[in-house]
Design an enzyme around this catalytic site. Sequence first.
Site, PDB file in Angstrom:
ATOM      1  N   HIS A 144      19.804 -33.444  32.793  1.00  0.00           N
ATOM      2  CA  HIS A 144      18.706 -34.366  32.432  1.00  0.00           C
ATOM      3  C   HIS A 144      19.202 -35.820  32.513  1.00  0.00           C
ATOM      4  O   HIS A 144      19.265 -36.539  31.516  1.00  0.00           O
ATOM      5  CB  HIS A 144      18.284 -34.010  31.006  1.00  0.00           C
ATOM      6  CG  HIS A 144      17.027 -34.620  30.503  1.00  0.00           C
ATOM      7  ND1 HIS A 144      16.764 -35.965  30.556  1.00  0.00           N
ATOM      8  CD2 HIS A 144      15.960 -34.051  29.896  1.00  0.00           C
ATOM      9  CE1 HIS A 144      15.586 -36.192  29.995  1.00  0.00           C
ATOM     10  NE2 HIS A 144      15.080 -35.050  29.601  1.00  0.00           N
ATOM     11  N   GLU A 246      16.250 -35.541  37.203  1.00  0.00           N
ATOM     12  CA  GLU A 246      16.949 -34.364  36.688  1.00  0.00           C
ATOM     13  C   GLU A 246      17.074 -33.287  37.765  1.00  0.00           C
ATOM     14  O   GLU A 246      16.075 -32.941  38.403  1.00  0.00           O
ATOM     15  CB  GLU A 246      16.181 -33.796  35.487  1.00  0.00           C
ATOM     16  CG  GLU A 246      15.836 -34.863  34.449  1.00  0.00           C
ATOM     17  CD  GLU A 246      14.907 -34.356  33.351  1.00  0.00           C
ATOM     18  OE1 GLU A 246      14.935 -33.155  33.048  1.00  0.00           O
ATOM     19  OE2 GLU A 246      14.139 -35.172  32.805  1.00  0.00           O
TER      20      GLU A 246
HETATM   21  O1  LIG Z   1      12.781 -36.014  23.861  1.00  0.00           O
HETATM   22  P1  LIG Z   1      13.485 -34.909  24.590  1.00  0.00           P
HETATM   23  O2  LIG Z   1      13.433 -33.597  23.874  1.00  0.00           O
HETATM   24  O3  LIG Z   1      14.887 -35.284  24.943  1.00  0.00           O
HETATM   25  O4  LIG Z   1      12.702 -34.691  25.945  1.00  0.00           O
HETATM   26  C1  LIG Z   1      12.502 -35.752  26.796  1.00  0.00           C
HETATM   27  C2  LIG Z   1      11.683 -35.366  28.026  1.00  0.00           C
HETATM   28  O5  LIG Z   1      12.468 -34.546  28.858  1.00  0.00           O
HETATM   29  C3  LIG Z   1      11.889 -34.299  30.136  1.00  0.00           C
HETATM   30  O6  LIG Z   1      12.759 -33.509  30.886  1.00  0.00           O
HETATM   31  C4  LIG Z   1      10.589 -33.590  29.964  1.00  0.00           C
HETATM   32  O7  LIG Z   1       9.999 -33.393  31.246  1.00  0.00           O
HETATM   33  C5  LIG Z   1       9.678 -34.394  29.065  1.00  0.00           C
HETATM   34  O8  LIG Z   1       8.449 -33.688  28.870  1.00  0.00           O
HETATM   35  C6  LIG Z   1      10.367 -34.675  27.745  1.00  0.00           C
HETATM   36  O9  LIG Z   1       9.539 -35.470  26.929  1.00  0.00           O
END
Ligand SMILES: O=P(O)(O)OC[C@H]1O[C@@H](O)[C@H](O)[C@@H](O)[C@@H]1O
Length: 275
Positions: A144, A246
């Site tokens: 991510h 990602e």
């Molecule tokens: O706030 P988090 O749990 O780290 O997630 C962040 C984002 O991560 C992304 O990968 C998702 O597609 C989003 O929908 C999400 O809001």
Amino acid sequence: MEFLQLTAADGATTTICHQGAHVCSWIPAGGTEQLFMSKASAFRQGVAIRGGIPLIFPQFSGLGSLPKHGFARTADWQLRQQRVDSDGAALAVFSLKENIASLTLWPHVFEAELTVRVLGQALEVTFSVRNTGDTAFSFTSALHTYLALDDIRQARLHGLQGTEYRDTVSGQEHCPETSPALEINGETDRIYANVPATLTLAQPQQRLQITSIGFPDAVVWNPGATGAVKISDLEPGGEQRMLCVEAAAVLHPVQLLPGQQWNGSQRLMRLPPQD
Ligand SMILES: O=P(O)(O)OC[C@H]1O[C@@H](O)[C@H](O)[C@@H](O)[C@@H]1O
């Protein structure tokens, strides 16, 4: 929290937090920070870090019954190896296997490894999962990656034209991507299917080549101003200085039979701006 800093022979560095085997920083040789890290990130045991490269496993986002983005990003990983190779690259290998906490959430026996390698203008992160049990399991996963931007209005993501995406914001499936150079205008949350191996993030001062192997999908996420205010650990205005691109395996969960192993990697390489 415990951190490991790797420094390659040419001065390129990366810093990894043992929690989540989470890459928090990457500075190529002679360069500047390439990963966005929120100044408001908590850096607290059990709380996901806002920035860098969170490792998403065994569930992407809320697509299942586990906590959002699974448990690997807040788990304690073990440092297995750290070395500088003969070519000058610095490398570390972290590992995670099932434990009481993971088994309570996800009843599967596994061994996962995250390898981080830094040299010159490149950072390579490789994730592998092995099914060490005697029943099959499936999972979704992503690296991510929060890429640092000078100004999101000037950034363009190349390479997605001709693919289709699931728009998580509108709920629409099979949206065709027609743009050769994607601009981010406000909240964007898309899962692109079967993307080309290499995408390029262009900014006026540099380009970043993003190459994935083994991860068929790419998630492009930026909360925009409206979404950002709901994210308490994102520094004010942070959404203008980051874009998540990602490397992901989401739309078709990976199936692993007993004894099987899956590998996926993302390689980031800084390039000069286009002439
Ligand atoms: O706030 P988090 O749990 O780290 O997630 C962040 C984002 O991560 C992304 O990968 C998702 O597609 C989003 O929908 C999400 O809001």
